[in-house]
Structure formats: structure tokens, C-alpha cells
Design a protein around this motif. Sequence first.
Motif: not given
Length: 258
Positions: A104-126
Motif C-alpha cells: 500500500p505504500l508502494l506507488g505506481e512506478g516503484t520496484a521491489v527486488v528480492n535476493l534469491a541465489s544462483s544455487v536455485a538453478v533447477n527451479w522448474r522441477e520444483v
Amino acid sequence: QLPIVLTGVSSGIGARTARILTSRGVPLIGIDRNKPTEFSGTFVQADLSSQAGIDAAAAAVADAAPNGIAGLANIAGVPGTAPWRTVLAINVFGVRGLVRALAPLLGEGTAVVNLASSVAVNWREVKAKCAAFALADDQASALDSVAGDDEVTGESYLFSKQCVRVLTEHLAAELLPQRIRVNSVSPGPVATPILEDFKKDHGRDKVEGAGALLGRFGDPDDIAPVIDFLLRPESGWVNGSDIRVDGGLGAYRGSGLA
Ligand code: NAI
């Protein structure tokens, strides 16, 4: 200028991202369970592994930013050496909870970034498993539902980061009508305090071997500018994506040359 909210500002990649944003004059609200030694902006001490902690952090952000926020980077995370419930609570539900609480505090044109990891490569399987877990309405029952699954509890960090990839795409779709972008960054091994725990969790030889293959470990300076880019309007057409920043490790492992 509206502030940007960063989690995990007291160490490693979060601290470096804070420094870059501060150097470009962006006001910051930092959230971490530990007090930072160096941080310019409003600091909120909160434990993001519980809904109560998320709610307290979101209330403090709303107080500090009555006119809204310009972005959110979910950088806080724990390694698989922590108990699996804690790993999934902070790395998955901490991200989901804070995005939803601060939307609700994020207006139009703002962005969110989440930290994943390069170990998460076979993600389609899960992907289906992650979607069922990470998008479940009730967090407590979601955690109970994977309690007997060794693939999840034995590799909780890997599973949590695969969930972050799935969650990122889902949140990008959910928030598209509000013109809020959601992307993830997937670092390879970066020399921060968490790396020693990765050696304990994944095996010292494996982690050291990755560093030897790449010629060096990553530095927070390799990752923070990419987070910064994804928070800026210049990346306005990048949405629901993951940017792997791992020196080529994922490409090498997936190439058949490994
Ligand atoms: P770090 O250990 O240096 O920093 C993590 C920060 O998160 C710390 O300041 C810690 O206090 C905070 N934090 C942890 N649990 C929290 C909680 N429950 N509530 C509030 N704050 C909490 O680690 P680093 O390297 O800076 O990692 C940042 C992110 O990047 C993490 O999500 C990590 O999983 C991810 N990552 C790191 C890699 C690396 O090799 N360093 C590789 C791939 C992903």
C-alpha cells in the motif's frame, strides 16, 4: 524524495547496497534484526522471521514514510545452517509478508527486488512444490506440510531460494495492475559473513571449488549495483525477472562442461 526500504542493511550485500543508494542521495529506511555499525537513514530493528516482526517493521516504515516509499529490497536472509523452519520463515515468508505489508505504500512506478541465489538453478522441477508452499494462505500449515519432506528440510536454503524465484514471478503478476515491478537477483558465492555458513551447509570443498573455478569469490560490489539498477526507473521494462550475478557459475554447471 520518497525513501527506499532495504532489509539486511547491517551486513554484507545489504550494507553495500545502502551505501550506494546513500551516495546517490536516496533517503533510506533500513530493517535488520541487528543494529548496523554504519547506516545513514532511519533504522528499524525487527526480526522478519515472524508475522509479528513483519507487522512491527511495516508499522515503523509507515510512520517514517507517511507519503509512501519509492522501493523495497528484500536482502535479509539466513543460511541452511539455521533450523529449517527459520530458514523458510525468513527467506520465503519474510519476503512475501513484507512485500504484501508494504504494497500500500508502494506507488505506481516503484520496484521491489528480492535476493534469491544462483544455487536455485533447477527451479522448474520444483516450481509446483514452491508455489504450493510459498503461496499458501496459512504459513503455519505450509511449514507443517513440508515437515516430513527431506528434500525441503535437508536443503532448506536451496528450497527457500527456489521459492523466492517463484514468489518473485507471482508477486510481479499480482502487483502488475498497480505498476509495481518485482524482480530477483541471484548471486553466486559472495565473500560476506554468510559464506562461512555456506561452507558448513554445502561442504567446504564445494564452496572453495566454486571460488577456484571463478578465480575469486564475489564481492558485495558485484551484487549491490544490480540491486540498485532494478530499483531505478531505468529498469522500468524489467519485471518478473531474475538476474543471475554469479561470475558464470550457473552457466558452467548447466553447460555439461562441469
Ligand atoms: P549476511 O549474512 O552478510 O547479511 C544478512 C543480513 O540479514 C544480516 O545483517 C542479518 O542480520 C539479516 N537478517 C538475517 N535474518 C534476519 C531476520 N530474521 N530479520 C531481520 N534481519 C535478518 O549475508 P549477505 O551475503 O549479505 O546476504 C544477503 C542476501 O543474499 C541473503 O538473502 C542471502 O541468502 C543472499 N545470497 C548471498 C550469497 C553469498 O554468497 N553471500 C549468495 C546467494 C544469495
